[in-house]
Design a protein around this motif. Structure first.
Motif, PDB file in Angstrom:
ATOM      1  N   PRO B 314       0.715  -1.236  -0.059  1.00  0.00           N
ATOM      2  CA  PRO B 314      -0.061  -0.156  -0.031  1.00  0.00           C
ATOM      3  C   PRO B 314       0.944   1.189   0.267  1.00  0.00           C
ATOM      4  N   ASN B 315       1.944   1.198   0.585  1.00  0.00           N
ATOM      5  CA  ASN B 315       2.814   2.457   0.609  1.00  0.00           C
ATOM      6  C   ASN B 315       3.695   2.646  -0.609  1.00  0.00           C
ATOM      7  N   GLY B 316       3.258   1.782  -1.812  1.00  0.00           N
ATOM      8  CA  GLY B 316       3.941   2.044  -3.098  1.00  0.00           C
ATOM      9  C   GLY B 316       5.347   1.241  -3.273  1.00  0.00           C
ATOM     10  N   SER B 317       5.904   0.614  -1.960  1.00  0.00           N
ATOM     11  CA  SER B 317       7.322  -0.013  -2.480  1.00  0.00           C
ATOM     12  C   SER B 317       6.777  -1.414  -2.867  1.00  0.00           C
ATOM     13  N   ILE B 318       8.058  -1.855  -3.594  1.00  0.00           N
ATOM     14  CA  ILE B 318       7.691  -3.075  -4.381  1.00  0.00           C
ATOM     15  C   ILE B 318       8.359  -4.293  -3.864  1.00  0.00           C
ATOM     16  N   ALA B 319       8.163  -5.521  -3.693  1.00  0.00           N
ATOM     17  CA  ALA B 319       8.685  -6.653  -3.369  1.00  0.00           C
ATOM     18  C   ALA B 319       8.914  -7.869  -4.405  1.00  0.00           C
ATOM     19  N   VAL B 320       9.976  -8.207  -4.930  1.00  0.00           N
ATOM     20  CA  VAL B 320       9.906  -9.139  -6.167  1.00  0.00           C
ATOM     21  C   VAL B 320      10.687 -10.147  -5.624  1.00  0.00           C
ATOM     22  N   VAL B 321      10.421 -11.539  -5.868  1.00  0.00           N
ATOM     23  CA  VAL B 321      10.795 -12.818  -5.543  1.00  0.00           C
ATOM     24  C   VAL B 321      11.807 -13.075  -6.729  1.00  0.00           C
ATOM     25  N   LEU B 322      12.981 -13.333  -6.227  1.00  0.00           N
ATOM     26  CA  LEU B 322      14.248 -13.838  -7.123  1.00  0.00           C
ATOM     27  C   LEU B 322      14.302 -15.197  -7.011  1.00  0.00           C
ATOM     28  N   SER B 323      13.709 -15.879  -7.956  1.00  0.00           N
ATOM     29  CA  SER B 323      13.768 -17.317  -8.052  1.00  0.00           C
ATOM     30  C   SER B 323      15.197 -17.823  -8.137  1.00  0.00           C
ATOM     31  N   LEU B 343      15.104 -16.483   1.333  1.00  0.00           N
ATOM     32  CA  LEU B 343      14.012 -17.328   1.317  1.00  0.00           C
ATOM     33  C   LEU B 343      14.419 -19.080   1.366  1.00  0.00           C
ATOM     34  N   GLY B 344      13.517 -19.796   0.898  1.00  0.00           N
ATOM     35  CA  GLY B 344      13.781 -21.205   0.701  1.00  0.00           C
ATOM     36  C   GLY B 344      14.038 -21.479  -0.790  1.00  0.00           C
ATOM     37  N   GLU B 345      14.144 -22.527  -1.409  1.00  0.00           N
ATOM     38  CA  GLU B 345      14.824 -23.189  -2.536  1.00  0.00           C
ATOM     39  C   GLU B 345      13.575 -22.762  -3.650  1.00  0.00           C
ATOM     40  N   LEU B 365      10.766 -25.408  -4.840  1.00  0.00           N
ATOM     41  CA  LEU B 365      11.485 -26.654  -4.747  1.00  0.00           C
ATOM     42  C   LEU B 365      12.006 -27.196  -3.169  1.00  0.00           C
ATOM     43  N   SER B 366      11.352 -26.129  -2.175  1.00  0.00           N
ATOM     44  CA  SER B 366      11.678 -26.907  -0.830  1.00  0.00           C
ATOM     45  C   SER B 366      10.529 -27.143  -0.100  1.00  0.00           C
ATOM     46  N   ASP B 367       9.138 -27.106  -1.108  1.00  0.00           N
ATOM     47  CA  ASP B 367       7.972 -27.590  -0.232  1.00  0.00           C
ATOM     48  C   ASP B 367       7.782 -26.577   0.952  1.00  0.00           C
ATOM     49  N   SER B 368       7.838 -25.493   1.017  1.00  0.00           N
ATOM     50  CA  SER B 368       7.637 -24.553   2.073  1.00  0.00           C
ATOM     51  C   SER B 368       7.208 -23.305   1.767  1.00  0.00           C
ATOM     52  N   VAL B 369       6.522 -22.486   2.581  1.00  0.00           N
ATOM     53  CA  VAL B 369       5.941 -21.072   2.338  1.00  0.00           C
ATOM     54  C   VAL B 369       6.820 -20.121   3.309  1.00  0.00           C
ATOM     55  N   LEU B 400      20.116 -27.079  -9.442  1.00  0.00           N
ATOM     56  CA  LEU B 400      20.856 -26.350 -10.227  1.00  0.00           C
ATOM     57  C   LEU B 400      20.449 -25.831 -11.313  1.00  0.00           C
ATOM     58  N   PHE B 401      19.563 -26.334 -12.016  1.00  0.00           N
ATOM     59  CA  PHE B 401      19.210 -25.723 -13.490  1.00  0.00           C
ATOM     60  C   PHE B 401      18.570 -24.418 -13.186  1.00  0.00           C
ATOM     61  N   ARG B 402      17.755 -24.387 -11.957  1.00  0.00           N
ATOM     62  CA  ARG B 402      17.065 -23.048 -11.903  1.00  0.00           C
ATOM     63  C   ARG B 402      17.887 -22.098 -10.765  1.00  0.00           C
ATOM     64  N   SER B 403      18.889 -22.220 -10.661  1.00  0.00           N
ATOM     65  CA  SER B 403      19.493 -21.767  -9.497  1.00  0.00           C
ATOM     66  C   SER B 403      20.642 -20.759 -10.197  1.00  0.00           C
ATOM     67  N   ALA B 404      20.556 -19.400  -9.638  1.00  0.00           N
ATOM     68  CA  ALA B 404      21.599 -18.491 -10.576  1.00  0.00           C
ATOM     69  C   ALA B 404      22.920 -18.679  -9.819  1.00  0.00           C
ATOM     70  N   ARG B 405      23.109 -19.544  -8.743  1.00  0.00           N
ATOM     71  CA  ARG B 405      24.557 -19.768  -8.319  1.00  0.00           C
ATOM     72  C   ARG B 405      25.323 -20.282  -9.387  1.00  0.00           C
ATOM     73  N   LEU B 406      24.775 -21.019 -10.315  1.00  0.00           N
ATOM     74  CA  LEU B 406      25.863 -21.569 -11.266  1.00  0.00           C
ATOM     75  C   LEU B 406      26.638 -20.221 -12.107  1.00  0.00           C
ATOM     76  N   SER B 407      25.985 -19.129 -12.171  1.00  0.00           N
ATOM     77  CA  SER B 407      26.677 -18.045 -12.941  1.00  0.00           C
ATOM     78  C   SER B 407      27.481 -17.046 -12.121  1.00  0.00           C
ATOM     79  N   HIS B 408      28.201 -16.447 -12.870  1.00  0.00           N
ATOM     80  CA  HIS B 408      28.993 -15.431 -12.176  1.00  0.00           C
ATOM     81  C   HIS B 408      27.907 -14.363 -11.314  1.00  0.00           C
ATOM     82  N   ASP B 409      28.500 -14.005  -9.988  1.00  0.00           N
ATOM     83  CA  ASP B 409      27.543 -13.222  -9.291  1.00  0.00           C
ATOM     84  C   ASP B 409      26.085 -13.266  -9.399  1.00  0.00           C
ATOM     85  N   LYS B 410      25.652 -14.512  -9.788  1.00  0.00           N
ATOM     86  CA  LYS B 410      24.195 -15.022  -9.703  1.00  0.00           C
ATOM     87  C   LYS B 410      23.240 -13.991 -10.700  1.00  0.00           C
TER      88      LYS B 410
END
Lengths: 569, 602
Positions: B314-323, B343-345, B365-369, B400-410
């Motif tokens: 409501p205050n205009g700020s934004i939160a984005v999930v980085l998968s 967060l989780g996986e 991928l970690s079956d949690s909320v 691994l496929f979905r994780s940015a840790r495989l690339s430089h600096d994610k």
């Protein structure tokens, strides 16, 4: 939002750092053999020299975009290989070398000539550099420069803005002691607390006494994250201490703001991002075009939008050797909203047309680019792409850039890189050629290297106290010439005669938001003045026209007239 | 008036009696759910009371009911084979009674294995499927208009939007009266959608590539399809107060090179949050981007790989999930994206709770909320959805496929270009072809298990070699371990070829098949994989003069455009009509149609 680890470095230090980062052994080079040396000993050195020259010629023959033949090259450098005698001209000598089919024949010929003829002295390195310089001076094939592999690696680090070291400059004082002459802000040495003037006695156990500075630099450099052990004496103290520092990335800003050229500049902020806080024109000065430039422009856009600027001036009046064409491509792409950047002609490949995507920095803001003879090739290429797309107006004086793209090619000896022209940029507009011709040609004198405006074309007077009237914007316009006078541009130290001054009060209720209105009105009046017959640039109520007029006033330091060219339209 | 507290207590009581009594095991609403299983949550809806949330689980085909204050699962019901999305809409019978939101809400869920839309209501012991409706294959998202009268279902591989009349569906309609009142065909595979009430238009984003469409569901018409510099558009939302469309996506620059410098400085791939003026989106004559604003998430040294779901507070700020980085990144309202919460996986979907002070994020991928306190920028609690099984090689490979840790600096993951194992359809300039300066279209990874050699040039004979090269060179990442390479290969081998869009005219498709035989296309595109290990010269040259390529498989070829190594052919028709691919004569119009019909069915 700023990128982490960005450092503002002092402008002057870059060449020093470049020099200081030369690796060890650079000048430890074999001298060419004297005539009196025995043939057998001479042969070994001569062979090395010959092989290096051969590898230079072979690389150019294979990779240079102009595809010079070996004979052409050999003729060009014949005088450096051996002096012709009365029986053979330099062309004949060149042909002889040019006929060599492989390295061995070349080496054998060189050695024979060496023994028989008068020959240059010096070192192998000097011979190679003379060859390269001769090729460059010949002017036929553009720029050449020879680097050792280690030196080139350092260049590539600068080009990627990922220089690794401690962030220090080295020098010797009068007593001959090695010391840190300066400390790069934000670098590993500064973070550790080392100060300028600190004496260095040992590096990793090696004594610095009597060592060439380049050698010491070689010890200091190394892979990122590794340790360097220094024995230092802080300035003014007698005692030594041993410290261990970690080599890290030392970042150099490539984009700075108004008043930030020269020795002391700070990171971009809401003040430096504009000409002055009364004006709505943003200003960005490009020291270099390196790997971080595009990211820095993205960060700058956030500041410019917050400052609500209405146009942006891009100052390209720097000739930085570490600029790269690849980064120029990305910056030009970032500034253009789709369309063609240019046509890229490589040797042995079909010309390709490079297109910009629709990611467009400063969308909707008119751009004005300032250029001069010092503008580097990559910067000129960006300016040309912007001019061809109608995205920016170019002001200043023409850079000499001819469209040649230089990149480094590894020599066959595996020890050197030779920078040479490997591609040509053909401009996207068929009627636009090299060199880049500014839309408004004027000596860009108004803005001094330290950021001050000498004999200001545009001044703002700040009130001394709150009770004084608000700031006034004073605009000086050039006097109009009489109809039959030839157009000349004469720099003058005194105020030109007949200067008009239009004082505008930006806060007056009669002129709400009126700096821009006043300038627009003045622009209209200027356009209506009688000038010598010349194709007229049509004045429209168009933001880019406005930016053109503003920058024209700003850069006019008393020259009586601006020469308008009509490259566009 | 139902006493709210009493109603909730009753509800909780009725649900808790379904618990098996083992406190470490989240609940099974039905006794046929085994205890340790992957749920794979992919969507979440928070109820109006801010206290309860419903999570759709793809692998288990179940809906989990969560109590966000007690921080636990209070019910789970299997409703389908696999769920891809869930949406809530107010029940017709409950009208404006918001005092008992759980009572008042009905649910729509997409089952992307059974290809159904499910109408789900509440029963005293959990959720119950009231109706099932066959929809176009592979429904992936569902959205409902605010009055609850129509639902829109996007079907991925069949490239359709189905418009469902909810009133008709819920009523006792006759069998001949299908609740699917309209079907709109799209020129791309859709995923994210956003319904604009005022103009009754549906904005639909390409699941993989750069396209954005405006659909008039009433008139069954695609009004416009446009492109923006984007791919991987994971969510569309309307700005709550301004007439703007908000979206997250990535940008891949084809002029950049996969060098350390270009990756490090965000020149190759950037992760973005974009806002467009709604009027510019809805009117095809306007420039889509002219009033747009673009913000770059992440920065050098600290990438923000794979932005996914997002919320605006409501205050205009934004939160984005980085998968890709397993984080929630938020701005301070002034374009400074400085705050990150771990967060989780592989978190994906997000919803606001507690009047916008909290966010609920599913960790796929970690079956949690994860429940995040947005003001304090901290995870308040993590709710496990159930007991997780041991990770297999395929599971590890997918992580691994979905994780940015495989690339430089994610900055990005494999998923970034190969969206969901497929392709974003864009060009990338990397060293797989041996040089820079000739960018090539990203290939799909679906169905690659049996189609070596790999890459446009056929350079890599094994998947392991290709993977090692991609991670080190293209992603500028650390060299993967042998275990990681094996896991990635194991995961990739499970990906089936993309389903074709299907041929509508079977007879024409058969004639097309015969033409395929006569033209000897099988010389390179041989059954059963419709490719071969040849490196063939097909009169195509790249910028560096490279003229020989390994033919891509034609399985699912209708989904793998644009075509050829440099994407020069925009459609299958152009492959033959414009580029006369391997033809020594022109095809007639009929032949062209028949051949394309056949290829669409592959």
């Amino acid at each position: 939002m700023r990128f982490v680890g960005r450092i503002s470095a002092q402008r002057f230090c870059l060449p020093l750092v470049l020099a200081a980062c030369a690796p060890e052994g650079l000048f430890a080079d074999e001298p060419l053999p004297a005539p009196s040396v025995s043939p057998k000993d001479a042969d070994l050195v001569a062979t090395t020299a010959a092989r290096r020259v051969w590898s230079i010629l072979a690389a150019i023959e294979q990779s240079h975009v102009a595809a010079p033949t070996r004979t052409e090259l050999a003729r060009a450098i014949a005088v450096t290989l051996c002096w012709p005698d009365e029986f053979s001209s330099s062309d004949a000598v060149g042909d002889e070398f040019g006929r060599c089919r492989d390295a061995d024949e070349f080496v054998a010929l060189f050695a024979r000539r060496w023994r028989e003829e008068r020959r240059p002295t010096g070192s192998i390195k000097q011979l190679a550099e003379t060859v390269v310089k001769t090729l460059e001076d010949g002017g036929k094939w553009g720029h050449f420069r020879l680097w050792t592999k280690k030196e080139y690696a350092v260049q590539e680090q600068f080009r990627g803005n990922r220089y690794v070291g401690l962030g220090v400059g080295l020098a010797r004082n009068e007593s001959g002691d090695a010391l840190f002459s300066f400390i790069v802000p934000g670098g590993p040495a500064q973070r550790f607390g080392i100060e300028a003037g600190t004496l260095i006695m040992e590096v990793n156990g090696h004594s610095t006494k009597d060592e060439p500075l380049e050698a010491i630099t070689g010890w200091v450099r190394g892979p990122v994250g590794t340790d360097v052990k220094l024995k230092i004496a802080d300035r003014g103290r007698g005692t030594n201490r041993v410290v261990t520092l970690q080599r890290g990335f030392v970042r150099f800003d490539t984009v700075s703001g108004f008043g930030q050229r020269g020795l002391n500049f700070k990171p971009l902020d809401s003040d430096s991002i504009r000409f002055h806080d009364d004006l709505e024109i943003g200003y960005l000065n490009f020291r270099d075009i390196t790997g971080s430039t595009l990211q820095e422009l993205r960060d700058a856009e956030v500041l410019l939008r917050k400052a609500k600027v209405r146009a942006v001036v891009l100052d390209f009046r720097n000739g930085a050797r570490i600029d790269t064409f690849h980064q120029a491509r990305l910056v030009a792409d970032g500034l253009l909203d789709g369309g063609t950047l240019w046509h890229w002609h490589e040797r042995d490949a079909a010309p390709r047309t490079e297109m910009a995507d629709r990611e467009c920095l400063f969308r909707g803001l008119p751009l004005v680019v300032a250029v001069d003879k010092d503008t580097s090739g990559p910067q000129a290429a960006i300016a040309a792409a912007l001019q061809d797309a109608g995205r920016a107006v170019i002001v200043g004086t023409s850079p000499a850039y001819d469209g040649l793209v230089t990149t480094g090619v590894e020599l066959a000896d595996g020890e050197h890189f030779l920078e040479m022209g490997t591609a040509k940029i053909v401009r996207s507009r068929a009627d636009h050629q090299w060199p880049l011709m500014p839309d408004f040609e004027a000596p860009v004198l108004a803005i001094q290297p330290d950021g001050s405006i000498d004999e200001p074309a545009l001044t703002v007077t700040k009130p001394a106290s709150p009770n004084q009237p608000p700031p006034r914007v004073v605009i000086r316009t050039p006097p109009s010439p009489t109809q039959d006078k030839p157009t000349t541009t004469e720099p003058s130290d005194t105020k030109p005669q007949g200067t008009e001054a239009t004082a505008v009060d930006p806060h007056s209720p009669a002129n709400p938001g009126s700096v821009i209105t006043a300038l627009t009105d003045m622009a209209k009046r200027l356009s209506q003045r009688q000038r010598t017959p010349r194709p007229r640039v049509p004045i429209r109520q168009d933001p880019i026209e406005l930016a053109r007029k503003v920058i024209r006033e700003l850069i006019d330091r008393g020259s009586n007239e601006l020469k308008e060219t009509t490259n566009r339209d | 008036m139902i006493d709210r507290r009493a109603a909730l207590c009753a509800l909780l009581a009725s649900l808790t009696c379904l618990m098996t009594g083992r406190s470490d095991d989240a609940l099974n609403g039905e006794t046929n759910l085994p205890s340790a299983r992957w749920r794979r949550p992919v969507a979440v809806v928070v109820l109006d009371d801010g206290r309860h949330a419903v999570v759709a689980n793809q692998r288990s085909g179940s809906l989990s009911l969560l109590d966000l204050e007690a921080m636990r699962v209070i019910g789970e019901t299997q409703v389908g084979e696999s769920l891809s999305d869930v949406a809530a809409f107010p029940s017709r019978t409950a009208s404006s009674d918001t005092s008992a939101p759980l009572e008042a809400t009905r649910w729509l869920a997409c089952d992307d294995t059974a290809h159904e839309l499910l109408l789900i209501g509440r029963k005293s012991d959990g959720f119950a499927v009231t109706k099932r409706l066959k929809v176009s294959p592979f429904p992936v998202t569902v959205t409902v208009d605010s009055s609850g009268s129509h639902a829109f279902v996007a079907s991925l591989w069949s490239r359709t939007i189905s418009v469902v009349d909810l009133a008709r569906w819920q009523g006792e309609a006759s069998v001949n009266d299908s609740p699917i009142v309209r079907t709109v065909r799209l020129p791309f595979a859709p995923r994210a959608m956003c319904y604009v009430e005022d103009s009754a238009k549906l904005i639909v984003a390409d699941a993989f590539g750069p396209k954005l469409a405006v659909v008039d569901p009433q008139a069954v018409r695609v009004e416009s399809v446009r492109e923006l510099p984007a791919h991987g558009i994971r969510q569309l939302r309307l700005h709550p107060t301004q007439p703007r469309l908000l979206l997250t996506h990535q940008m891949l620059n084809r002029l950049s090179q996969t060098t350390f410098d270009d990756v490090h400085w965000g020149a190759l791939m950037v992760n973005c949050f974009r806002s467009l003026l709604l009027a510019d989106v809805l009117d095809p004559k306007r420039d889509l981007l002219q009033h747009g604003e673009l913000e770059y998430l992440g920065q050098p040294d600290h990438g923000a790989g794979d932005p996914s779901g997002f919320v605006m507070r409501p205050n205009g700020s934004i939160a984005v999930v980085l998968s890709g980085t397993n984080e929630l990144i938020s701005d301070d309202g002034h374009q400074q994206w400085t705050t990150r919460v771990t967060l989780g996986e592989h978190p994906t979907a997000i919803a606001l709770a507690a009047e916008g002070t909290r966010a609920v994020v599913v960790n796929t991928l970690s079956d949690s909320v994860s429940v995040v306190g947005l003001s304090q920028s901290a995870v308040i609690g993590t709710i496990p959805l159930g007991t997780q099984p041991e990770l297999t090689a395929v599971d590890r490979g997918e992580r691994l496929f979905r994780s940015a840790r495989l690339s430089h600096d994610k900055w990005f993951s494999c998923q970034s270009c190969h969206v969901d194992g497929h392709t974003n359809g864009l060009l990338n300039d990397n060293l797989t072809d041996g040089s820079f300066g000739s960018p090539k279209r990203v290939l799909t990874l679906r169905g690659i298990a049996d189609t070596p050699p790999y890459a446009w040039t056929g350079r890599f004979n094994t998947l392991a070699d290709q993977i090692r090269h991609s991670v080190r060179s293209t992603m500028q990442g650390e060299p993967p371990t042998d275990g990681e390479v094996n896991d990635l290969a194991a995961y990739l081998r499970t990906l089936p070829p993309p389903p074709g869009i299907g041929s509508s005219d079977k007879a024409a498709a058969q004639r097309g098949a015969a033409l395929f035989e006569r033209l000897e296309c099988a010389r390179c595109h041989a059954r059963p994989t419709l490719t071969s290990d040849r490196i063939a010269d097909v009169k195509l040259k790249d910028e560096k003069g490279l003229a020989k390529f390994n033919p891509p498989s034609l399985r699912g070829v209708s989904q793998t455009g644009p075509y050829f190594h440099d994407a020069r052919a925009a459609s299958l028709k152009e492959v033959f009509a414009k580029f006369k691919h391997q033809l020594d004569r022109e095809l007639t119009a009929d032949e062209l149609d028949e051949l394309v019909e056949f290829l669409n069915g592959l």
